[in-house]
Design a protein around this motif. Structure first.
Motif, PDB file in Angstrom:
ATOM      1  N   PRO A  10       0.811  -1.229   0.000  1.00  0.00           N
ATOM      2  CA  PRO A  10       0.000   0.000   0.000  1.00  0.00           C
ATOM      3  C   PRO A  10       0.843   1.277   0.000  1.00  0.00           C
ATOM      4  O   PRO A  10       0.540   2.208  -0.751  1.00  0.00           O
ATOM      5  CB  PRO A  10      -0.846  -0.111   1.276  1.00  0.00           C
ATOM      6  CG  PRO A  10      -0.360  -1.268   2.042  1.00  0.00           C
ATOM      7  CD  PRO A  10       0.446  -2.118   1.123  1.00  0.00           C
ATOM      8  N   ILE A  28      -9.341  -3.302   5.481  1.00  0.00           N
ATOM      9  CA  ILE A  28      -8.928  -2.130   4.696  1.00  0.00           C
ATOM     10  C   ILE A  28      -7.680  -2.454   3.887  1.00  0.00           C
ATOM     11  O   ILE A  28      -7.548  -2.065   2.736  1.00  0.00           O
ATOM     12  CB  ILE A  28      -8.674  -0.916   5.623  1.00  0.00           C
ATOM     13  CG1 ILE A  28     -10.005  -0.425   6.166  1.00  0.00           C
ATOM     14  CG2 ILE A  28      -7.947   0.202   4.890  1.00  0.00           C
ATOM     15  CD1 ILE A  28      -9.886   0.615   7.260  1.00  0.00           C
ATOM     16  N   GLN A  29      -6.778  -3.226   4.470  1.00  0.00           N
ATOM     17  CA  GLN A  29      -5.540  -3.525   3.757  1.00  0.00           C
ATOM     18  C   GLN A  29      -5.821  -4.366   2.500  1.00  0.00           C
ATOM     19  O   GLN A  29      -5.252  -4.119   1.436  1.00  0.00           O
ATOM     20  CB  GLN A  29      -4.565  -4.255   4.689  1.00  0.00           C
ATOM     21  CG  GLN A  29      -3.129  -4.000   4.299  1.00  0.00           C
ATOM     22  CD  GLN A  29      -2.139  -4.491   5.333  1.00  0.00           C
ATOM     23  OE1 GLN A  29      -2.270  -5.590   5.855  1.00  0.00           O
ATOM     24  NE2 GLN A  29      -1.143  -3.686   5.621  1.00  0.00           N
ATOM     25  N   THR A  75      -7.545  -2.222  -0.011  1.00  0.00           N
ATOM     26  CA  THR A  75      -6.607  -1.281  -0.618  1.00  0.00           C
ATOM     27  C   THR A  75      -5.848  -1.948  -1.759  1.00  0.00           C
ATOM     28  O   THR A  75      -5.607  -1.340  -2.803  1.00  0.00           O
ATOM     29  CB  THR A  75      -5.633  -0.737   0.453  1.00  0.00           C
ATOM     30  OG1 THR A  75      -6.401  -0.172   1.501  1.00  0.00           O
ATOM     31  CG2 THR A  75      -4.699   0.309  -0.112  1.00  0.00           C
TER      32      THR A  75
END
Ligand code: SF4
Lengths: 487, 215
Positions: free
Chosen positions: A39, A87-88, A91
């Protein structure tokens, strides 16, 4: 002129430019990505207004954070309970979409641990340079590819420039000659090597594994060995190309098409060290002398044969080493002189990029077949390395063998190798694990990891403590082996 | 990248070999998609007596009084003195991010793991290697003398101890240049874009199968 090592050949094939200061620009053929180390690299590209240099070299899949129970997985990303993990993964999906990078998403059958997926797809090929923001990228060296683990800044650098700034490493050869004993596997070889040279023994080197015992291994076995080169301090592990390599790759989805196949194979056959190639260091092991290995401490070099005893710190090297051993024994709750086979276990984990391929699962299943996990074991889990490994195992009925024996059969991912998802050890729990790191807290806060082969892990699950797999139906395993090969 | 030329700072001695990246920053903190904010969780399992999780307020966590960075005399340390094979394990750049975020600028040890070594320099940390005997001596001095500071001059490649002793160190000239100037690797490499293009053309011609996607 002296001959070249395999590493020398791979290096010169990818040398874009040598700089005056001794560094070099090396061209990268394959870049694998996962959600944890990418990310910040994508963010860096965006901030600088840069685009990936070449899209078709990149292949991504989420692996570290994905849950491994069917219930959670059924919901896709939404099933990831921990919002930070979710979220990771999201992403990664977003970055791949917006930059146009091919990704096998969470419930794609091809998803899995990045180091299982690359080879399985044929995306890892001999003669390539392969990088990934993950130290176990050394795995891909099993194909005669130059594979490095890199950090996030380098992930960004590779995305933006298709190159890596490198300094040439030194050459080390680890020769393992002879035949392995029954029930002794690739994992035992590599643990024995690390026990011999230490976790910093390979620092600064590219290690080529050679010798008849390595030649006799399948691609899965070779991957297990190269995978743990980093645990010996080497960023790069290598095995020369031979028929086994070529056969493995034939008709894989990313393998060279019909049109180029013959030319590619001819090219790959050059990827061996010349007979007169000079190595800076040579280490030799006799395969027949290698016992099934078990780590007793908090570093992979703290390893012994299953028949041995936990060592006495007072007898262990210099003062720094002695302190390290004492601290490790304290953390592990073990005492000097204790038999390895007396170590009682709480959990068993069969999986990780070291040992979650089909052959690993077959080895474990042979031991588990018709037996039951000991009552004292709270959890014994098998986590296939990819969706395709899982499917293959189910076709062979391995899932049933495991389930009947009392193992859990999970969805693919890194899982309890590093416990970033919900699979983890509790404080003080001992785990027989087929993964690659036994660092403090690696598999959960206060958790105590013992690294072993899949067969040893399965045997330990049945017995409730470590046992020598050779006393444990190794004959049966040998019989099964001949059947598998004939089939 | 943050520039580095000269640094004077308090030394914290961490007397432990093979400090791995899981110890430097445990995995639960790798879930962040940012580069900053890892400092409070540097050495989390050694620093605190409880188990840490991301997003928690560390102010109320019980500190391990035995851990070196928790001792009053080492508050504000920016030079970490360490033992052999520091940074072994994973490639996580979160390890140097955490060290930097905590306030370290220099790490001195007899040896470092390769990937960590690379990652650290890319984040403005200076890693210095001295032989075991020298490191041993620095440990003894730093432990004996409260407020022990080192003066590190990258340009001259020298470390000066409080007693005025000068130790010289080796550093790769490319890394030194990048640190001194605070240069970004990518920008530098892209100056060679033509060479990369040329190489790519030749490579494609020689091995066209490397340039195809799955069908
Ligand atoms: S399985 Fe373990 S070692 Fe392998 S990539 Fe995943 S976390 Fe890393």
């Amino acid at each position: 002129m002296a001959g070249q090592t395999l590493y020398d050949k791979l290096w010169s094939r990818h040398l874009v430019k040598e700089r005056d200061d001794g560094t070099a620009l090396i061209y990268i053929d394959r870049h694998l990505l996962h959600e944890v180390t990418s990310p910040q690299a994508f963010e860096g590209l965006r901030l600088a207004g840069r685009k990936p240099w070449r899209l078709d070299t990149n292949l991504a899949t989420p692996d570290h954070n994905v849950p491994t129970t069917l219930k959670e997985r059924a919901e896709g990303n939404a099933g990831i309970v921990d919002p930070v993990s979710r979220i990771q993964v999201e992403t990664l999906d977003d970055n791949c979409t917006s930059f146009g990078i091919e990704e096998f998403r969470i419930n794609d059958a091809r998803q899995g641990i990045v180091h299982v997926v690359g080879p399985e797809q044929g995306a890892t090929q001999p003669g390539m340079t392969v990088v990934c923001g993950d130290s176990h990228t050394a795995t891909h060296g099993a194909f005669g590819a130059l594979a490095h683990g890199i950090g996030t800044s380098e992930v960004e650098h590779v995305l933006a420039t298709q190159c890596l700034i490198q300094r040439k490493m030194k050459n080390m050869q680890v020769r393992v000659e002879g035949e392995l004993g029954l029930g002794v596997t690739a994992k035992d070889i590599v643990l024995a090597v690390i026990g011999k040279i230490g976790t910093a023994g390979g620092t600064g080197y590219a290690i080529e594994f050679a010798g008849s015992a390595i030649r006799d291994l399948s691609m899965e076995g070779r991957m297990t060995i190269c995978n743990m080169a980093i645990e010996a301090g080497a960023r790069v592990g290598l095995v020369a190309v031979d028929e086994t390599t070529v056969e493995y790759l034939r008709r894989r989805p990313f393998a060279p098409s019909e049109e180029y196949w013959d030319a590619a194979v001819a090219d790959w056959r050059e990827l061996v060290s010349d007979d007169d190639a000079p190595f800076d260091k040579v280490v030799e092991l006799d395969a027949a002398e290698i016992e099934p290995q078990v780590t007793w401490g908090t570093s992979p070099e703290m390893v012994a044969g299953v028949g041995a005893q936990v060592p006495d710190p007072a007898a262990a090297g210099d003062e720094t080493v002695q302190r390290g051993v004492s601290r490790a024994l304290e953390y592990m709750g073990l005492h000097a002189g204790q038999q390895i086979t007396d170590i009682q276990l709480d959990k068993v984990f069969i999986g990780s990029c070291t040992n979650s391929r089909i052959e690993d699962l077959r080895e474990a299943a042979k031991v588990a077949k018709g037996r039951k996990v000991a009552d004292s074991i709270q959890l014994a889990m098998v986590v296939p390395g990819s969706g395709l490994v899982k499917r293959q195992a189910e076709e062979e009925g391995l899932d049933k063998i495991f389930l009947e024996a009392g193992f859990e059969w999970r969805e693919p991912g890194c899982s309890m190798c590093l416990a970033m998802n919900a699979d983890k050890l509790g404080t003080g729990e001992h785990c027989a694990s087929t993964s690659n790191r036994n660092f403090e807290g690696r598999q959960g806060y206060g958790g105590r990891t013992h690294l072993v082969s899949p067969a040893m892990a399965a045997a330990a699950a049945i017995a409730g403590h470590f046992v020598d797999v050779r006393d444990f139906g190794a004959e049966r395993a040998a019989n099964d082996d001949s059947q598998v090969q004939e089939a | 990248m943050r520039q580095f030329d000269r640094h004077q700072g308090l030394v914290a001695p961490m007397d432990r070999a093979n400090v791995d990246t899981d110890l430097i920053i445990p995995k639960q903190f790798l879930k962040s998609i940012k580069r900053t904010g890892f400092g409070p969780n540097l050495f989390d399992e050694l620093r605190y007596l409880d188990e840490g999780y991301p997003g928690q307020d560390v102010a109320n966590r019980p500190l391990n009084p035995d851990f070196v960075l928790n001792q009053t005399r080492y508050q504000g340390a920016s030079v970490l003195l360490a033992r052999r094979n520091f940074g072994c394990g994973s490639s996580r750049e979160h390890a140097p991010w955490a060290l930097e975020d905590f306030g370290f600028r220099v790490i001195i040890a007899p040896s470092f793991a390769d990937i960590f070594f690379n990652n650290a320099f890319k984040n403005g940390l200076l890693l210095i290697t001295f032989d075991e005997a020298t490191v041993d001596r620095l440990f003894r001095e730093a432990e004996a003398e409260e407020g022990y500071r080192l003066d590190v001059d990258l340009e001259k490649q020298q470390v000066t101890t409080p007693s005025g002793e000068v130790l010289t160190f080796e550093v790769d000239s490319f890394r030194k240049h990048c640190l001194l100037e605070g240069l970004d690797d990518i920008g530098l490499t892209l100056k060679d874009a033509d060479a990369i293009d040329d190489f790519e053309k030749r490579h494609r011609q020689a091995r066209p199968w490397l340039f195809r996607q799955a069908g």
